[in-house]
Design a protein around this motif. Structure first.
Motif, mmCIF file in Angstrom:
data_model
loop_
_atom_site.group_PDB
_atom_site.id
_atom_site.type_symbol
_atom_site.label_atom_id
_atom_site.label_comp_id
_atom_site.label_asym_id
_atom_site.label_seq_id
_atom_site.Cartn_x
_atom_site.Cartn_y
_atom_site.Cartn_z
ATOM 1 N N ILE A 1 -4.221 0.925 8.636
ATOM 2 C CA ILE A 1 -5.024 1.250 7.454
ATOM 3 C C ILE A 1 -4.409 0.542 6.253
ATOM 4 O O ILE A 1 -3.228 0.730 5.947
ATOM 5 C CB ILE A 1 -5.063 2.767 7.218
ATOM 6 N N ASP A 2 -5.209 -0.271 5.598
ATOM 7 C CA ASP A 2 -4.731 -1.063 4.465
ATOM 8 C C ASP A 2 -4.514 -0.162 3.243
ATOM 9 O O ASP A 2 -5.456 0.430 2.717
ATOM 10 C CB ASP A 2 -5.762 -2.160 4.156
ATOM 11 N N LEU A 3 -3.278 -0.066 2.786
ATOM 12 C CA LEU A 3 -2.940 0.736 1.612
ATOM 13 C C LEU A 3 -2.853 -0.107 0.336
ATOM 14 O O LEU A 3 -2.489 0.400 -0.720
ATOM 15 C CB LEU A 3 -1.607 1.464 1.831
ATOM 16 N N GLY A 4 -3.166 -1.391 0.454
ATOM 17 C CA GLY A 4 -3.188 -2.251 -0.718
ATOM 18 C C GLY A 4 -1.842 -2.882 -1.017
ATOM 19 O O GLY A 4 -0.877 -2.772 -0.252
ATOM 20 N N HIS A 5 -1.783 -3.538 -2.171
ATOM 21 C CA HIS A 5 -0.589 -4.304 -2.506
ATOM 22 C C HIS A 5 0.433 -3.515 -3.314
ATOM 23 O O HIS A 5 1.623 -3.811 -3.278
ATOM 24 C CB HIS A 5 -0.983 -5.561 -3.287
ATOM 25 N N GLU A 6 0.011 -2.470 -4.036
ATOM 26 C CA GLU A 6 0.933 -1.791 -4.952
ATOM 27 C C GLU A 6 2.148 -1.172 -4.254
ATOM 28 O O GLU A 6 3.269 -1.310 -4.759
ATOM 29 C CB GLU A 6 0.183 -0.738 -5.761
ATOM 30 N N PRO A 7 1.977 -0.481 -3.117
ATOM 31 C CA PRO A 7 3.186 0.060 -2.461
ATOM 32 C C PRO A 7 4.155 -1.036 -2.037
ATOM 33 O O PRO A 7 5.366 -0.853 -2.085
ATOM 34 C CB PRO A 7 2.626 0.810 -1.252
ATOM 35 N N GLY A 8 3.612 -2.204 -1.620
ATOM 36 C CA GLY A 8 4.474 -3.317 -1.236
ATOM 37 C C GLY A 8 5.243 -3.889 -2.415
ATOM 38 O O GLY A 8 6.432 -4.207 -2.309
ATOM 39 N N VAL A 9 4.566 -4.018 -3.549
ATOM 40 C CA VAL A 9 5.225 -4.501 -4.767
ATOM 41 C C VAL A 9 6.332 -3.539 -5.180
ATOM 42 O O VAL A 9 7.445 -3.953 -5.540
ATOM 43 C CB VAL A 9 4.200 -4.682 -5.907
#
Length: 479
Positions: free
Chosen positions: A315-323
């Motif tokens: 499930i794609d949680l987007g880029h913000e948690p990765g940043v």
């Protein structure tokens, strides 16, 4: 040799002649501070007010020539030498187990040169990782080895234990980046490996010394590959229904040779401990991805990773948690998040093939949490350095209330390590992937290598016939 009285003072006098009076340190407080690295047992032993073996002196050379003089003196007196960088190792590799001298290399901290045409750095081994990286970044360059120990570790330490950084999946480990080293051998001889690592000029001496943890000599100069800072870095976080689903996504990414700069898969326990809430709750199994390079290529690269992850029920949680993870990636290895005594813990990490990794994870988790249930032991893991054929597992056990008795705590720590290490080897995994062997795992080296260990031992004896270089490490013992 045990030196006392006049002999010890004569030994000190010769060392002072080699490096200067102020760089031969005999103060007990400094010797106690530097006699241990980050090995849990030595800290526990120290906290219990048990005797710690101290070196005669801490010796701080500034040049290759000074190092050579020190080695000749120690070889003559048959005094053990323990090379030490920043002291960030966790395996007891820089602990002064048998006294001697502690050769502290942080004065050797100069950049000798940067070939900006070939992207090659030449530097002394004692330069701090953070200092070096900041300096390179100002020139638009990076040493793409970003270990969690960057604030403590040194360039020479990166090589001594074949270290991995968070971007090793794309850029390789320290052993893949290094081009050549200068070594001072136990008798004081100064040698250089061939200037480049790729050749057909017979066996490569370079990889003999890389990973030798100070048992064959002292690294005094390093030439290593640099990389340009990327134009862009793109991040993503995916949530998976299980560890196996995440491992399968990672395997597929690697066998298709997509090699992201960062790919870290966290099991539920590791997610809870290491990943922070960035506006949405992070629980369960999560994977951090980062690709870098030219913007257009990075976007295509990331789109392929997204396709593979979603096809494996991610499930794609987007880029913000990765940043957020990238910006705080070192926080988890510093107080108060970094585990420390009196907590009993160990990083029993290993590396194996994709065919074995799922079973390895399950067996170690069951071993720790079932067999050591009476101690409320917990186990958690992430998978952070990926290869075309397999991955490493960075797994830890934790016991919040270990035995008060020093000997009992010592025994419990070693028992868990022994059993986890044997599960590793039973599943086709190695004793270690990037922390090294040191004193902690040295006694299992013969079991890991079989009769091939005698070949390593013969090499050790040929280079260090008096056995003065970091005795007791890598399973080499003393003689």
């Amino acid at each position: 040799m045990n030196l006392t009285g006049y002999a010890l003072e004569m030994f000190r006098s010769e060392l002072e002649s080699a490096v200067g009076v102020e760089h031969v340190i005999g103060q007990e407080a400094i010797r106690k501070e530097l006699a241990v690295d980050c090995y849990w047992l030595t800290h526990m032993w120290k906290e219990k007010n048990r005797d710690i073996q101290l070196p005669y002196f801490v010796v701080r050379p500034a040049t290759t020539e000074q190092t050579s003089k020190v080695m000749r003196i120690c070889n003559t007196y048959k005094v053990p030498v323990v090379p030490r960088g920043g002291g960030s190792g966790t395996q007891g590799g820089a602990a002064a187990m048998y006294g001697g001298i502690l050769l502290e290399l942080t004065r050797m901290n100069q950049v000798i040169g940067i070939d900006e045409e070939s992207l090659i750095l030449t530097a002394q081994p004692g330069i701090n990782g953070r200092v070096l990286e900041n300096m390179l970044n100002e020139k638009g360059l990076m040493l793409a080895h970003y270990p969690s120990s960057v604030d403590m570790a040194t360039l020479g330490g990166y090589l001594a234990a074949r270290g991995s950084g968070v971007m090793s999946t794309k850029y390789g480990k320290a052993e893949d980046m290094v081009l050549s080293v200068e070594m001072v051998l136990p008798d004081g001889k100064i040698i250089n490996t061939l200037s480049l690592p790729n050749h057909a000029c017979g066996p490569g001496l370079l990889q003999l010394f890389v990973g030798s943890e100070g048992t064959l000599g002292v690294i005094t100069k390093v030439s290593i590959r640099l990389d340009p800072l990327p134009e862009t870095r793109l991040f993503r976080m995916f949530k998976f229904p299980s560890v196996n689903a995440g491992l399968e996504a990672g395997r597929e990414i690697m066998i298709k040779r997509l090699n992201p700069a960062v790919m870290r898969l966290y099991d539920p326990g590791s997610t809870k401990k290491s990943l922070k809430d960035t506006g949405q709750p992070l629980e369960g199994v999560n994977m951090v991805l980062m690709v870098d390079g030219f913007k257009e290529l990075a976007e295509v690269h990331m789109s392929k990773l997204i396709d593979i992850c979603t096809s494996n029920d991610g499930i794609d949680l987007g880029h913000e948690p990765g940043v957020y993870w990238w910006e705080h990636r070192y926080d988890f290895y510093k107080p108060p998040l970094q585990p420390a005594y009196p907590l009993l813990y160990g990083t029993v990490e290993s590396i194996t093939t994709y065919a074995n990794i799922k079973k390895l994870y399950e067996e170690k988790k069951q071993l720790v949490e079932q067999k050591y249930k009476r101690w409320n032991a917990t186990y958690m893991a992430h998978f952070s350095h990926w290869y075309p054929w397999g991955t490493m597992i960075y797994d830890r056990f934790y016991i919040e209330n270990p035995p008060e008795d020093a000997e009992e705590a010592f025994r419990l720590h070693n028992q868990i390590w022994e059993e986890c290490s044997r599960v590793n080897m039973k599943n086709g995994a190695l004793l270690n992937e990037h922390h090294g062997i040191g004193f902690k795992l040295g006694w299992l080296m013969r079991e890991q290598y079989g009769d091939a260990f005698d070949v390593l031992l013969d090499i050790k004896k040929a280079i260090d016939p008096k056995g003065i270089m970091n005795p007791g490490k890598l399973g080499f013992g003393i003689w």
